[in-house]
Design an enzyme around this catalytic site. Structure first.
Site, PDB file in Angstrom:
ATOM      1  N   GLU B  60       1.150  -2.231   0.285  1.00 24.52           N
ATOM      2  CA  GLU B  60      -0.148  -0.509   0.144  1.00 24.52           C
ATOM      3  C   GLU B  60       1.366   1.094   0.266  1.00 24.52           C
ATOM      4  OE1 GLU B  60      -0.902  -3.112   2.066  1.00 24.52           O
ATOM      5  OE2 GLU B  60      -2.285  -3.831   1.479  1.00 24.52           O
ATOM      6  N   ILE B  87      -4.998   1.935   4.901  1.00 22.76           N
ATOM      7  CA  ILE B  87      -4.753   2.781   4.028  1.00 22.76           C
ATOM      8  C   ILE B  87      -3.177   3.056   4.973  1.00 22.76           C
ATOM      9  CG2 ILE B  87      -5.863   4.287   5.663  1.00 22.76           C
ATOM     10  CD1 ILE B  87      -6.823   5.912   2.761  1.00 22.76           C
ATOM     11  N   HIS B 129     -11.425  -4.288   8.210  1.00 21.95           N
ATOM     12  CA  HIS B 129     -11.359  -4.109   6.957  1.00 21.95           C
ATOM     13  C   HIS B 129     -13.318  -3.265   7.279  1.00 21.95           C
ATOM     14  CE1 HIS B 129      -9.445  -7.583   5.640  1.00 21.95           C
ATOM     15  NE2 HIS B 129      -9.867  -7.889   4.940  1.00 21.95           N
TER      16      HIS B 129
END
Lengths: 354, 326
Positions: B60, B87, B129
């Site tokens: 990421e 993120i 999630h």
């Protein structure tokens, strides 16, 4: 045994300035070789002045290149103007070679973002302070170059400490998978502030880290600007020719402190530093040039005077640069300042909405 | 006009953006052959090729950093982070580079990129999630943070995000990907960023929300309407920078405000709105500004997540209390 790898080491000039083996063809070009020398000397003079400015309160924290001038200059000298340099915070020499003005570099270290608004080359990246975080940018740049089929190369520079970060590996891994036109340069000056290389990695070389990413890594004597330029030219040409990334580990030594805020004597011995002074790149090339009758004492004196003049003029321009008005901190926050922040801008400028 | 789901509208907008501008590149994990785990990018690689619809390694930080490099070189990258919980590794790239490249180079280099990611709980996903940490992103100067709550706004706002000259984080309400349906015309028209949308007009109380929980907020407004409470409902849509004027003029009209968000309460974006109203709209207030939010807990896994998220009942109860305050 299913795989076997080797890491090559490249050098030409011995510490005393004699040639270990025949130099590459470009080294017969006295103008070019002297040009490399002049750039390294300019950088050393510039560093000295920058430190003096910092000590007298006219510059902020500054990162010196003392001892590792060959890396910056050697790498940059092999780049084309249209290539993209993605530097760390210690790559002043590369930026200067590429045309960034001395006063712009002083502005940056003097605490003014206008220093990053290089007058050229406009596509080069600004100094990157968070260690290694520029490597993924370079990979993104290289991807864009490849996608547009442009014969340009990204050159990403970082220190030995950065090789411990996932950022650098993630970028190398991606570059290898996509055979991107990129050259990674680990400037191994053997100290990440106070942490020595032996505590940074268990690997014998940093160059071998490229192997895991699927491309060639080479170790170069980072105090030998001839070796640096030769390795850089080869790697950049390969990348430009579609052969994918290369990794260069330039083994050098940081003779100075990490920055002007650091005191390296706290963590390393004077003997160690002294020993490395015998390896340093400028004296080494000067000895070679003098042996080859490409350089004289008079040339040296003239160069010192030129450096002095050029640096003093830049310092004068830097010190004469008027400060920005405070509200200009909003000027490049967004392309168009949203109204919510325009209110804050007016507040800072002394205008009031109510 | 075609009726479609929110995720189909995302896909439509991405296709349109790529069609319109050859500089647009879509990248992320599993977005190519697989079309994304939610199918947001389905079919794009077939249409535009694997160079413009790029499956990245599982990294990421790299996705964020690649976007910065590509954008500085004139591409318009649209990166996908598979779930908001992933993120965080690329926050360094958002905070230190994407959001400030324009500023630190005084406009010499810019970062016109979009980072898309699913947002929020409610799909019984595994741990990590179901994040809703939009306030953290909205705190970063130089970013835009956008969250659509309907297919129509997903299409129009995503087009606007791609065309925006600055970096945009585009948070997609996971729970609405397939649950929200609406008419969308593929007319290439963007909706304005930095503007809130008044979804329903009312005189008694202002309900402000964004993302998936607007579904509950609208249902609450319906229920309250049956009781004679006319709620005005605002979809904030862009959180950074947010449309203070629409908020303040609504509160000036109703005198009462309930902010509904899925994220934890402390330091949530609701606090920012409440502070703005306190600073600039206090004189019109008839009751304290109230928040209905997630709790200051880790978002629970599937078995408890419905208790974490604001329910219609929690919203109506809080709103009644605000309306009865005198």
């Amino acid at each position: 045994m299913i795989a076997r790898f080797e890491v090559r080491r490249r050098d030409y000039l011995a510490p005393d300035g004699s040639a270990n083996r025949p130099l590459p063809a470009f080294a017969t070009d006295a103008k070019l070789l002297v040009g490399l020398y002049r750039a390294m000397v300019l950088l050393r003079h510039f560093d000295r002045k920058a430190v003096a400015l910092q000590r007298t309160g006219r510059l902020g924290t500054y990162a010196v290149s003392l001892g590792q001038e060959a890396v910056s200059v050697g790498m940059a000298s092999a780049m084309q103007e249209e290539d993209v340099l993605v530097p760390s915070y210690r790559d002043n020499g590369a930026l200067i070679w590429r045309g960034v003005k001395l006063e712009e570099i002083l502005l940056f270290w003097g605490g003014d973002e206008r220093g990053n608004d290089f007058s050229g080359p406009v596509h080069d990246f600004p100094f990157c302070v968070p260690v290694g975080s520029q490597a993924p940018h370079a990979a993104g740049v290289a991807y864009a170059l490849k996608l547009r089929k442009e014969p340009r190369v990204a050159v990403c520079m970082f220190g030995d400490g950065a090789t411990s970060k996932g950022d650098v590996y993630e970028a190398m891994n991606f570059a290898g998978a996509h055979k991107l036109p990129i050259v990674f340069v680990a400037v191994n000056n053997q100290w990440a502030i106070s942490v020595p290389l032996r505590l940074q990695t268990g690997a014998e070389t940093l160059a071998q880290k490229a192997i895991a990413a699927g491309f060639t890594g080479e170790q170069v004597d980072g105090n030998d600007v001839v070796a640096l330029r030769a390795a850089a030219a080869e790697a950049i040409a390969a990348a430009r020719g579609g052969k994918g990334p290369r990794f260069i580990e330039a083994v050098t030594y940081r003779l100075g402190d990490h920055t002007t805020s650091d005191d390296a004597s706290r963590y390393r011995s004077a003997e160690e530093v002294q020993a490395h002074w015998k390896q340093e790149p400028i004296a080494r090339l000067r000895s070679y040039l003098v042996r080859q009758k490409m350089w004289s004492k008079a040339d040296e004196e003239q160069l010192a005077a030129e450096c002095h003049e050029r640096i003093e003029a830049a310092v004068e321009r830097y010190l004469a640069t008027p400060p920005r008005r405070p509200e200009t901190m909003f000027d490049h926050l967004y392309a168009d300042l949203p109204e919510a922040y325009a209110v804050q801008r007016r507040e800072l400028s002394g205008e009031h909405d109510d | 006009m075609t009726e479609m789901t929110l995720v189909e509208a995302i896909n439509l907008a991405l296709g349109r953006a790529m069609e319109d501008d050859p500089a647009v590149v879509v990248l992320g994990e599993d977005i190519g052959v697989d079309g994304g785990v939610f199918r947001a990018t389905v079919g794009l690689q077939k249409r535009f090729g694997s160079e413009r619809v790029l499956d990245t390694p599982l990294a990421e930080l790299l996705i964020g950093g690649l976007c910065v490099g590509m954008a500085a070189q004139g591409l318009k990258p649209v990166g996908e982070i598979q779930f908001m919980g992933f993120i965080y590794p690329c926050l360094d790239q958002l905070v230190n580079h994407a959001s400030r490249m324009r500023n630190r180079t005084r406009g010499r280099l810019t970062c016109p990129m979009v980072l898309r990611t699913p947002h929020g709980a409610g799909i019984r996903a595994p741990e990590h999630h179901s994040e809703s940490t939009e306030a953290m992103l909205a705190h970063i100067p130089g970013l835009r943070v956008v969250m659509p709550s309907s297919p129509e706004r997903a299409y129009g706002l995503l087009l606007a995000a791609v065309r925006d000259p600055d970096p945009v984080v585009f948070l997609e309400p996971t729970r609405l990907y397939r649950a929200a349906k609406g008419e969308v015309e593929d007319n290439g028209e963007a909706l304005p960023l930095d503007r809130a949308f008044v979804l329903r007009e009312g005189r008694d109380v202002t309900l402000i929300s964004w993302g998936a929980v607007l579904k509950e907020t609208m249902a609450a407004a319906d229920a309250l309407s049956a009781e004679g409470i006319a709620a005005e409902v605002i979809d904030l849509a862009t959180l950074k920078p947010y449309d203070e004027n629409t908020v303040l003029s609504s509160v000036a009209k109703t005198g009462r405000c309930v902010i509904v968000h899925e994220a934890a309460r402390t330091g949530g974006f609701g606090a920012e709105i409440a502070a703005t109203i306190a600073e600039r709209g206090l004189s019109s207030l008839l009751a304290p500004v109230t928040r209905v939010s997630g709790y200051d807990t880790v978002i629970p896994m599937a078995r408890l997540e419905q208790h974490y998220m604001p329910s219609v009942e929690r919203i109506t109860t809080a709103t009644r209390k605000v309306c009865q305050f005198s």
